[in-house]
Design a protein around this motif. Structure first.
Motif, PDB file in Angstrom:
ATOM      1  N   ASP A  19       0.974  -1.121   0.109  1.00 42.23           N
ATOM      2  CA  ASP A  19       0.100  -0.124  -0.017  1.00 42.23           C
ATOM      3  C   ASP A  19       0.891   1.113  -0.005  1.00 42.23           C
ATOM      4  O   ASP A  19       1.735   1.331   0.963  1.00 42.23           O
ATOM      5  CB  ASP A  19      -0.737   0.018   1.220  1.00 42.23           C
ATOM      6  CG  ASP A  19      -1.983  -1.067   1.338  1.00 42.23           C
ATOM      7  OD1 ASP A  19      -2.539  -1.238  -0.055  1.00 42.23           O
ATOM      8  OD2 ASP A  19      -2.249  -1.714   2.274  1.00 42.23           O
TER       9      ASP A  19
ATOM     10  N   GLN B 255      -1.069   7.902   1.413  1.00 38.89           N
ATOM     11  CA  GLN B 255      -2.083   8.989   0.656  1.00 38.89           C
ATOM     12  C   GLN B 255      -0.959  10.197  -0.065  1.00 38.89           C
ATOM     13  O   GLN B 255      -1.020  10.557  -0.890  1.00 38.89           O
ATOM     14  CB  GLN B 255      -2.886   9.535   1.565  1.00 38.89           C
ATOM     15  CG  GLN B 255      -4.208   8.891   1.982  1.00 38.89           C
ATOM     16  CD  GLN B 255      -5.319   9.070   1.032  1.00 38.89           C
ATOM     17  OE1 GLN B 255      -5.765  10.202   0.765  1.00 38.89           O
ATOM     18  NE2 GLN B 255      -5.771   7.990   0.437  1.00 38.89           N
TER      19      GLN B 255
ATOM     20  N   GLU C  52      -8.389  15.149  -5.021  1.00 42.22           N
ATOM     21  CA  GLU C  52      -9.258  15.197  -3.945  1.00 42.22           C
ATOM     22  C   GLU C  52     -10.207  14.023  -3.941  1.00 42.22           C
ATOM     23  O   GLU C  52     -10.282  13.103  -3.071  1.00 42.22           O
ATOM     24  CB  GLU C  52      -9.729  16.341  -3.501  1.00 42.22           C
ATOM     25  CG  GLU C  52     -10.601  16.416  -2.434  1.00 42.22           C
ATOM     26  CD  GLU C  52     -11.749  17.863  -2.313  1.00 42.22           C
ATOM     27  OE1 GLU C  52     -11.280  18.916  -2.573  1.00 42.22           O
ATOM     28  OE2 GLU C  52     -12.739  17.417  -1.712  1.00 42.22           O
TER      29      GLU C  52
ATOM     30  N   ARG D  72      -8.505  10.589  -4.029  1.00 43.75           N
ATOM     31  CA  ARG D  72      -8.241   9.862  -2.565  1.00 43.75           C
ATOM     32  C   ARG D  72      -9.196   9.087  -2.034  1.00 43.75           C
ATOM     33  O   ARG D  72      -9.139   8.404  -1.313  1.00 43.75           O
ATOM     34  CB  ARG D  72      -7.911  11.139  -1.753  1.00 43.75           C
ATOM     35  CG  ARG D  72      -6.648  11.722  -1.999  1.00 43.75           C
ATOM     36  CD  ARG D  72      -6.331  12.674  -0.765  1.00 43.75           C
ATOM     37  NE  ARG D  72      -5.246  13.510  -1.288  1.00 43.75           N
ATOM     38  CZ  ARG D  72      -5.386  14.801  -1.629  1.00 43.75           C
ATOM     39  NH1 ARG D  72      -6.420  15.365  -1.704  1.00 43.75           N
ATOM     40  NH2 ARG D  72      -4.096  15.384  -2.088  1.00 43.75           N
ATOM     41  N   LEU D  73     -10.587   9.288  -2.627  1.00 43.06           N
ATOM     42  CA  LEU D  73     -11.648   8.270  -2.292  1.00 43.06           C
ATOM     43  C   LEU D  73     -11.298   6.774  -2.557  1.00 43.06           C
ATOM     44  O   LEU D  73     -11.655   6.092  -1.894  1.00 43.06           O
ATOM     45  CB  LEU D  73     -12.930   8.498  -3.210  1.00 43.06           C
ATOM     46  CG  LEU D  73     -13.575   9.827  -2.854  1.00 43.06           C
ATOM     47  CD1 LEU D  73     -14.789   9.985  -3.646  1.00 43.06           C
ATOM     48  CD2 LEU D  73     -14.011   9.751  -1.312  1.00 43.06           C
ATOM     49  N   TRP D  74     -10.351   6.405  -3.443  1.00 41.26           N
ATOM     50  CA  TRP D  74      -9.856   5.233  -3.636  1.00 41.26           C
ATOM     51  C   TRP D  74      -8.233   4.869  -4.002  1.00 41.26           C
ATOM     52  O   TRP D  74      -7.851   3.734  -3.987  1.00 41.26           O
ATOM     53  CB  TRP D  74     -10.850   4.447  -4.756  1.00 41.26           C
ATOM     54  CG  TRP D  74     -10.112   5.000  -6.105  1.00 41.26           C
ATOM     55  CD1 TRP D  74      -9.402   4.464  -7.228  1.00 41.26           C
ATOM     56  CD2 TRP D  74     -11.028   6.139  -6.768  1.00 41.26           C
ATOM     57  NE1 TRP D  74      -9.694   5.286  -8.100  1.00 41.26           N
ATOM     58  CE2 TRP D  74     -10.581   6.145  -8.087  1.00 41.26           C
ATOM     59  CE3 TRP D  74     -11.954   6.990  -6.385  1.00 41.26           C
ATOM     60  CZ2 TRP D  74     -10.797   7.321  -9.024  1.00 41.26           C
ATOM     61  CZ3 TRP D  74     -12.304   8.145  -7.376  1.00 41.26           C
ATOM     62  CH2 TRP D  74     -11.861   8.340  -8.635  1.00 41.26           C
ATOM     63  N   ARG D  75      -7.649   6.100  -4.432  1.00 40.21           N
ATOM     64  CA  ARG D  75      -6.196   6.130  -4.715  1.00 40.21           C
ATOM     65  C   ARG D  75      -5.410   6.595  -3.592  1.00 40.21           C
ATOM     66  O   ARG D  75      -5.849   7.209  -2.733  1.00 40.21           O
ATOM     67  CB  ARG D  75      -6.122   7.073  -5.757  1.00 40.21           C
ATOM     68  CG  ARG D  75      -6.875   6.800  -7.002  1.00 40.21           C
ATOM     69  CD  ARG D  75      -6.037   7.072  -8.257  1.00 40.21           C
ATOM     70  NE  ARG D  75      -5.155   6.159  -8.515  1.00 40.21           N
ATOM     71  CZ  ARG D  75      -5.225   5.007  -9.321  1.00 40.21           C
ATOM     72  NH1 ARG D  75      -6.124   4.801  -9.744  1.00 40.21           N
ATOM     73  NH2 ARG D  75      -4.092   4.099  -9.447  1.00 40.21           N
ATOM     74  N   PRO D  76      -4.248   6.004  -3.321  1.00 36.49           N
ATOM     75  CA  PRO D  76      -3.420   4.860  -4.504  1.00 36.49           C
ATOM     76  C   PRO D  76      -4.252   3.531  -4.095  1.00 36.49           C
ATOM     77  O   PRO D  76      -4.873   3.264  -2.991  1.00 36.49           O
ATOM     78  CB  PRO D  76      -2.047   4.825  -3.823  1.00 36.49           C
ATOM     79  CG  PRO D  76      -1.834   6.283  -2.899  1.00 36.49           C
ATOM     80  CD  PRO D  76      -3.222   6.651  -2.525  1.00 36.49           C
TER      81      PRO D  76
END
Lengths: 457, 457
Positions: free
Chosen positions: A8, A11, A73, A76-80
């Motif tokens: 992982d 962010q 922005e 960032r809901l699913w990335r990285p």
């Protein structure tokens, strides 16, 4: 951790810029041509279709194009997104190869498509636009654009291939839940749709037809609407490079570097998204990673098509493009990988296959589902039918390593999950999934309708 | 980062132990009773149904129960799950409340269910077991157990409520893709199923009936098969506490502590998973977080049921449990939140609602879908119909804060995504989703069939 399976990125490592292959493109590119004049298209022609920022990206020579903060922005809901080492699959295959996959199915709509949808919606909004029109096959792209337009308070008008509209209402409900308007294509909304429906009221539609309708709806809107494409174009491939940039860092975390990078290819965007940052390393830093684009045998534009000039759509409203094509009148059979049913291929990917920088393979859908099921049973994730092409190619590579004893490092892009495609898995389990080898005569027939072009290239 | 929206725990912070509420349980619990003798069940009776390790967990007084490494290894495919601050939803609601959600839909089958499925499969395998039987409604639980059994090379036999089996083949294809055998319930496999089908060949099935069949199939297997339940029992709630433990750390990363923690409740496991670690803080460290379990008005065991002894299943093969119940003969209407259609409630949650440590609310499905759609349009994720109950309760709390100016910190569990439930969203959009208030007379009727029990409690 010697047995780590998941890598992982924090962010803070979300890419700040997209990687623009134009800066390193090892072969010359030719421009798109106007469908009537057959001369290079003018910015005026294209600007009716696309936000100016995207047109600028298509021709920008800069290696890095900054990702606007409002786009990051939402990313960032699913990335990285996570990168996994498929240790259970390796054990099952008894291979000495190391198999890694980048998983894009963690996005809200379950595929890599929002990477570009969000960017496109941002730039349209930024230029004061109001609405995007687009096409969708099974609905992956339509769902992504609907979500993106919803975030930026834009309208979204989706022309959905009629056979999918009728048979698969679920993706339509997703689009509608995000406020999009969805029409079955061909529709009575456009002259293109009307003429097709007059000739055949039961016309099942196709991606090429839906593209024509989306374009016509934009062109005739008096500037109210622009047209968005979910693959194929340079700016779409550009936006997807967040995948490969993250994967480069995650492979470094894993302490390995891929010998081969694999992605499925319909228009070419998810493949390019993972492959282009590694191609950059090949071109700049003498890496020798093989880059493999995988297509269905039922729609083999790269492996059996011709690298030549052809219309990007069926009706002839879109530009003429130099690309690998099966002929724009080609209607591929209804395989379950709806996202891979396009007669052509991204001009960048086409040029790089032609030059040998990228390899191409075709795999039959039955074999891809066999691979997908093996992947699900070992790794837990049921891949989208499109992604199964990459899965199967990775498995084939790993099996070859078992024979040769080669400890190859394989990386592939798992572009989406199969939650909306379980009917296809049911068909595979029931043994009703069909093999499809496109007869040479049909390709020859479709290739007889290419436009005549004098432009050099 | 003052405007951070996502709080990711590193892999190294994956919990090493489950939190066992038994150690802090503030109210006395009574044992399950044998359905015939109505005396406390013996370990012999239960061991026919469950692996011994799970029965030991049910009664263990230890606050921490170690998570075996092979279970953690599989958890790492999707855990730690992300915690988000729902800033877009907050802005949309114009609330001064801070809304956080823990997202369990990132698991391969899209819900919190694998947290316990993987653990149960591990312990069965560890004891030399061969196969689990279970029930499933819409298929969330069946998919999770099928995946888990597949990982540990165990058989999996799923009794799926017939109406779902016929109308929703997609979840069935998921289970079958993981190698499970799926029967429509009632089936001809069991005496219970046979008798119901003889009385009514078109019997639509129910969760209670499917539980009876799963139990009978295990009990009559001569030790070959054990029975697995996906909610309700103490060990299931225990396994779900990874959710709340991670959330505690993530809230600390966010620099806040929740005033209220919300989860939907059918059998009680996802609610308990997020709530019990916060209840521990209430009990041990004088925190005063409100813990809110949300159920559908169509199946209101906590808000309109009675805290009393009742059969856990329809046929009377399972133990008699002290719990909130609507009567075991109660067949709830076919609302879309299939996972919340159980007549009873986890004995631990029931006791804690009775004692006032946990609050309960009921919300109509139409209102929950309104909340779910608002959530999707602001946060991008389409929640499962079950999860929409938690979403709506959180929205209601936040709206109340808008009125009072209270800067409450709200945390809810988004237990799963709605990818397999788009028909329900379609029905909501079409206006065909029905409100359902269960008439008092029907509850009274069902409550007239409770077993007679003398045991104190």
């Amino acid at each position: 951790m010697g047995d780590q399976t998941r890598f992982d990125l924090p962010q803070s490592r979300l890419p700040k810029a997209w990687y623009n292959l134009n800066a390193d493109m090892p072969v010359p590119m030719v421009p798109p041509l106007h469908p009537e004049t057959k001369e290079p298209v003018t910015p005026e022609f294209l600007s009716v279709l696309s936000p100016m920022a995207l047109l600028g990206q298509d021709v920008s020579p800069d290696a890095e194009i900054e990702i606007p903060e409002p786009v990051r922005e939402i990313y960032r809901l699913w990335r990285p997104t996570p990168l996994f080492r498929a240790r259970r699959l390796e054990q099952h295959l008894e291979t000495c190869a190391h198999i890694y996959y980048k998983y894009e199915g963690v996005s809200p709509v379950g595929s890599h498509k929002p990477n570009t949808a969000v960017a496109q919606a941002f730039f349209l909004k930024d230029e004061g636009g109001k609405c995007f029109t687009t096409e969708t096959g099974a609905g992956q792209w339509g769902s992504a654009l609907a979500m993106a337009c919803n975030f930026f308070d834009l309208g979204c008008e989706v022309y959905m291939v009629r056979v999918s509209y009728d048979q698969k209402p679920y993706r339509r409900h997703v689009m509608e839940s995000f406020g999009a308007t969805v029409y079955p294509s061909p529709s009575m909304n456009t002259a293109a749709g009307q003429s097709l429906l007059e000739a055949n009221p039961d016309h099942p539609g196709s991606l090429g037809v839906a593209i024509s309708e989306g374009i016509e709806a934009a062109v005739t809107s008096g500037g109210e609407k622009k047209y968005s494409l979910g693959s194929f174009l340079p700016h779409v491939l550009l936006h997807q490079t967040v995948i490969g940039q993250e994967a480069l860092e995650q492979m470094e975390m894993a302490g390995e570097y891929p010998d081969v990078v694999i992605g499925c290819a319909g228009g070419g965007s998810n493949f390019s998204g993972i492959a282009f940052p590694f191609l950059r390393e090949n071109l700049r830093n003498q890496r020798t990673t093989r880059l493999v684009a995988v297509e269905p045998t039922a729609c083999p534009s790269l492996t059996r098509g011709t690298y030549t000039w052809d219309n990007a759509d069926v009706i002839g409203m879109a530009p003429i493009i130099k690309m690998h094509t099966l002929g724009h009148t080609f209607i591929p059979p209804r395989i379950h990988a709806g996202g891979l049913r396009y007669h052509g291929m991204s001009p960048q990917v086409s040029a790089l296959v032609d030059s040998g920088h990228i390899e191409a393979q075709a795999i039959d859908q039955v074999d891809t589902f066999e691979g997908g099921l093996m992947f699900a049973q070992t790794e837990g994730i049921l891949p989208a039918p499109e992604s199964n092409h990459a899965v199967r190619a990775a498995i084939n590579e790993a099996v070859a390593c078992r024979e040769t004893g080669d400890e190859k490092v394989i990386l592939f892009n798992l572009s989406g999950h199969g939650n909306f495609d379980m009917a296809a898995y049911g068909a595979y389990s029931d043994g009703t999934l069909e093999r499809y080898e496109y007869p040479e005569s049909e390709i020859t027939e479709a290739m007889s309708h290419l436009p005549e072009v004098d432009f050099p290239g």
